[in-house]
Design an enzyme around this catalytic site. Sequence first.
Site, PDB file in Angstrom:
ATOM      1  N   HIS A  62      -3.203   3.706  -0.430  1.00  0.00           N
ATOM      2  CA  HIS A  62      -3.206   2.574   0.400  1.00  0.00           C
ATOM      3  C   HIS A  62      -2.676   2.810   1.615  1.00  0.00           C
ATOM      4  O   HIS A  62      -2.606   4.115   2.008  1.00  0.00           O
ATOM      5  CB  HIS A  62      -2.421   1.468  -0.186  1.00  0.00           C
ATOM      6  CG  HIS A  62      -0.975   1.710  -0.194  1.00  0.00           C
ATOM      7  ND1 HIS A  62      -0.544   2.785  -1.016  1.00  0.00           N
ATOM      8  CD2 HIS A  62       0.141   1.077   0.451  1.00  0.00           C
ATOM      9  CE1 HIS A  62       0.883   2.706  -0.672  1.00  0.00           C
ATOM     10  NE2 HIS A  62       1.042   1.821  -0.001  1.00  0.00           N
ATOM     11  N   HIS A  64      -0.352   1.787   4.031  1.00  0.00           N
ATOM     12  CA  HIS A  64       0.997   1.740   4.541  1.00  0.00           C
ATOM     13  C   HIS A  64       1.105   3.317   5.107  1.00  0.00           C
ATOM     14  O   HIS A  64       1.039   4.204   4.542  1.00  0.00           O
ATOM     15  CB  HIS A  64       2.039   1.279   3.472  1.00  0.00           C
ATOM     16  CG  HIS A  64       1.840   0.080   3.177  1.00  0.00           C
ATOM     17  ND1 HIS A  64       2.174  -0.732   1.976  1.00  0.00           N
ATOM     18  CD2 HIS A  64       1.430  -1.123   4.005  1.00  0.00           C
ATOM     19  CE1 HIS A  64       2.139  -2.242   2.224  1.00  0.00           C
ATOM     20  NE2 HIS A  64       1.657  -2.428   3.378  1.00  0.00           N
ATOM     21  N   ASP A  66       3.968   4.977   5.282  1.00  0.00           N
ATOM     22  CA  ASP A  66       4.531   6.090   4.700  1.00  0.00           C
ATOM     23  C   ASP A  66       3.629   6.883   3.764  1.00  0.00           C
ATOM     24  O   ASP A  66       3.965   7.927   2.880  1.00  0.00           O
ATOM     25  CB  ASP A  66       5.688   5.630   3.798  1.00  0.00           C
ATOM     26  CG  ASP A  66       5.335   4.355   2.862  1.00  0.00           C
ATOM     27  OD1 ASP A  66       4.598   3.691   3.085  1.00  0.00           O
ATOM     28  OD2 ASP A  66       6.270   4.435   1.623  1.00  0.00           O
ATOM     29  N   ASP A 211       1.731   2.494  -4.745  1.00  0.00           N
ATOM     30  CA  ASP A 211       2.694   1.201  -4.901  1.00  0.00           C
ATOM     31  C   ASP A 211       2.127  -0.106  -5.598  1.00  0.00           C
ATOM     32  O   ASP A 211       0.971  -0.328  -5.540  1.00  0.00           O
ATOM     33  CB  ASP A 211       3.172   0.571  -3.431  1.00  0.00           C
ATOM     34  CG  ASP A 211       3.778   1.912  -2.638  1.00  0.00           C
ATOM     35  OD1 ASP A 211       4.009   3.115  -3.176  1.00  0.00           O
ATOM     36  OD2 ASP A 211       4.024   1.522  -1.234  1.00  0.00           O
ATOM     37  N   HIS A 270       9.116   7.636  -5.264  1.00  0.00           N
ATOM     38  CA  HIS A 270       9.043   6.836  -4.521  1.00  0.00           C
ATOM     39  C   HIS A 270      10.172   5.810  -4.589  1.00  0.00           C
ATOM     40  O   HIS A 270      10.135   4.662  -4.867  1.00  0.00           O
ATOM     41  CB  HIS A 270       7.686   5.856  -4.609  1.00  0.00           C
ATOM     42  CG  HIS A 270       7.362   4.884  -3.588  1.00  0.00           C
ATOM     43  ND1 HIS A 270       7.969   3.666  -3.349  1.00  0.00           N
ATOM     44  CD2 HIS A 270       6.614   5.246  -2.333  1.00  0.00           C
ATOM     45  CE1 HIS A 270       7.468   3.178  -2.325  1.00  0.00           C
ATOM     46  NE2 HIS A 270       6.507   3.794  -1.897  1.00  0.00           N
TER      47      HIS A 270
END
Length: 323
Positions: A62, A64, A66, A211, A270
């Site tokens: 995805h 994001h 990080d 995530d 994570h």
Amino acid sequence: MEFTFLGTSAGTPTRSRNVTGLALCLSGPKPWYLVDCGEGTQHQLMRTRYSVMQLRAMFITHIHGDHIFGLPGLLTSASMLGRTEPLDIIAPPQVRRFIDAVIENSDSSLSYPLNFINSEAPDFYWQDDHLGVTNVALSHRVPCRAYVFTERNLERQLQKEKLVADGIEPGPQWGDLQKGKDVLLDDGRLLRSNDYTHIPRTARKIIVGGDNDTPELLKDACQGTHVLIHEATYTQDVADRVGPWPQHSSAQQVARFAQATKLPNLVLTHFSSRYQSAPGGSPHINQLAAEALQHYKGQLFLARDFDTYRLEKDFQLHKVDHN
């Protein structure tokens, strides 16, 4: 199959953990595959046996930061090292715009082509000679995927007695059949590889999740899966205090799902930067493992940066040391 964690921290790095990145290979570092590329990933790679010159494909879960801020640096470094081989980037469409913008606005260029493949396409499937890859939509603040890696072209065993019985003497045809190739003989007979070989084992299968606050979305994909790599950003008490907005999983959530699904191997990663690794630190990262072990009875691992795991052909998972 082997995988090495290049970063295991959520959101921001810590002194001992970089942000997300994972290297995956089948039987050696040539070729290899990268799942996510947080800031500093190329520097982490310098401490491993993986080279950007042999990188076959990237899989981005995805958008994001990080998980993607390391992309421009890694891609341009590969160019400066003289890479010419095309690179597949499987990612949400925004990742292409992000890379293009950085390249354009930093007076950079690449010496090799990028092949962008939309990870959000409803019929997504990617393969090469070694792996077939599908994905599963997850539940996060932005569209996110888990990638399902299944090995392809498993080694075949010849049915030698059948070949001899059919009058086919040892020779080059045997080698072609064992490689999965059909063979046309001089007498006009077509020998089909599937008729004279068999595959003695089951393909290994690994899921690498992005995530996700709803592990149950992976229920169908986990059938026949040998390893699930999933985020465990919080312990349950912290998740309750933080509330639902971040849309991450707790160790308890993932462990309960893995137990219900009878997954043989679970690797958690994570972790929120609040969790410390130093002795006496509080909250300590071992609290995540302790919570998971209350609910999961399979083989559990808490990933650390540079940990390498090997999934053997008999589906046993263990840590390895290449130093």
